[in-house]
Design a protein around this motif. Structure first.
Motif, PDB file in Angstrom:
ATOM      1  N   GLU A  55      -2.004  -3.963   1.396  1.00 41.22           N
ATOM      2  CA  GLU A  55      -3.390  -3.947   0.919  1.00 41.22           C
ATOM      3  C   GLU A  55      -3.820  -5.386   0.659  1.00 41.22           C
ATOM      4  O   GLU A  55      -3.338  -6.028  -0.278  1.00 41.22           O
ATOM      5  CB  GLU A  55      -3.513  -3.117  -0.356  1.00 41.22           C
ATOM      6  CG  GLU A  55      -4.925  -3.066  -0.899  1.00 41.22           C
ATOM      7  CD  GLU A  55      -5.033  -2.277  -2.193  1.00 41.22           C
ATOM      8  OE1 GLU A  55      -6.160  -2.122  -2.685  1.00 41.22           O
ATOM      9  OE2 GLU A  55      -3.982  -1.828  -2.711  1.00 41.22           O
ATOM     10  N   VAL A 109      -6.568  -2.148   3.836  1.00 43.31           N
ATOM     11  CA  VAL A 109      -5.196  -1.735   4.108  1.00 43.31           C
ATOM     12  C   VAL A 109      -4.899  -1.846   5.598  1.00 43.31           C
ATOM     13  O   VAL A 109      -5.606  -1.285   6.434  1.00 43.31           O
ATOM     14  CB  VAL A 109      -4.956  -0.284   3.627  1.00 43.31           C
ATOM     15  CG1 VAL A 109      -3.561   0.184   4.045  1.00 43.31           C
ATOM     16  CG2 VAL A 109      -5.124  -0.190   2.116  1.00 43.31           C
ATOM     17  N   ALA A 115       0.853  -1.181   0.000  1.00 42.17           N
ATOM     18  CA  ALA A 115       0.000   0.000   0.000  1.00 42.17           C
ATOM     19  C   ALA A 115       0.892   1.235   0.000  1.00 42.17           C
ATOM     20  O   ALA A 115       1.848   1.301   0.790  1.00 42.17           O
ATOM     21  CB  ALA A 115      -0.901   0.009   1.231  1.00 42.17           C
TER      22      ALA A 115
END
Length: 281
Positions: free
Chosen positions: A225, A244, A213
């Motif tokens: 993520e 996330v 992420a």
């Protein structure tokens, strides 16, 4: 006669020395190489084929063109897979005596750059597929490329060997429950491993597809993520989840080779952030 020959040799030697001392003309300044474009690559960024039996397409992000080996291998593998799908669709529908009023089968693969750090290039793909029935299906894939090694690495390489992943499992489970509650408007109490009264359970982190992420700190990853397919944590109607988990929740688990690639808060929160980041013990 001997004196004349010696004088001539001296003149020739002096001329040769003068030629050596003269600076050669300066070479033109080297021009910087143009940025690599898809036209320079053996593989393009898109592929599409339609037949009476099926339709397929592939899209790769522009950023992948900087990594020739990755670009070529990913494109080649994806196209081979789509061609197999086309062949399978023809065989399938011919075997069952035609299309029976169904539209053509379909598979669409869209890759995106999830995040990039100094060492790592993270890609994620969403595949949408229809092969008959009441509805299609969406699934996720991810790929992690080590830029220094110039090769793909397993997601597990981000973590210390033998690290207790229970911390990350709990952070992911907490985030899943928060995301489901926000989406459905009802409490979600999934647990790791599930229970007799639970149809679904929280996924284990290392058994779930995930990508890096991006971080609010430039050039770093702010977390992971997690890409959760339909049916993984709830009924099909709930759809997919892209959750996330911030790097602060699992930083102590990271391998020394990649720990410096993570810093700061995630630049995006996905469906939801965890209610309370878990502090590693």
């Amino acid at each position: 006669m001997r004196a004349a020959l010696l004088a001539a040799c001296a003149v020739l030697t002096l001329a040769a020395c003068q030629r050596r001392e003269e600076a050669p003309p300066s070479a033109p300044e080297a021009q910087p190489k143009a940025e690599v474009t898809p036209a320079d690559q053996a593989a393009p960024l898109t592929y599409a084929r339609d037949t009476e039996y099926a339709e397929v397409s592939l899209t790769l992000p522009q950023g992948i063109a900087r990594y020739r080996d990755l670009h070529a291998s990913l494109y080649g593998d994806a196209v081979a897979n789509l061609r197999e799908f086309l062949d399978g669709a023809q065989a399938d529908r011919t075997e069952y005596g035609g299309d029976q009023g169904l539209p053509p089968y379909n598979r669409t693969v869209d890759w995106r750059v999830a995040a990039e750090t100094g060492k790592l290039f993270s890609l994620a793909a969403q595949t949408s597929e229809y092969t008959g029935g009441a509805h299609g299906m969406t699934t996720f894939t991810a790929l992690l490329w080590d830029k220094a090694l110039d090769r793909r690495i397993e997601a597990s390489a981000l973590f210390r060997r033998g690290a207790d992943m229970a911390v990350l499992d709990r952070a992911l489970c907490d985030a899943v429950n928060a995301a489901r509650a926000a989406r459905t408007g009802e409490p979600s109490n999934l647990t790791l491993g599930g229970g007799e009264d639970q149809m679904w359970s929280c996924p284990r982190a290392m058994e779930t597809i995930f990508a890096l992420a991006p971080s609010a700190t430039a050039g770093k990853a702010g977390g992971l993520e997690f890409l959760i397919n339909p049916y993984d944590v709830g009924p099909y109607a709930e759809g997919t989840y892209q959750i996330v988990v911030p790097q602060s929740a699992f930083r102590a688990l990271l391998a020394p080779a990649y720990a410096d690639e993570f810093a700061g808060a995630p630049a995006r929160v996905g469906d939801v952030t965890p209610r309370e980041p878990v502090t590693p013990s």
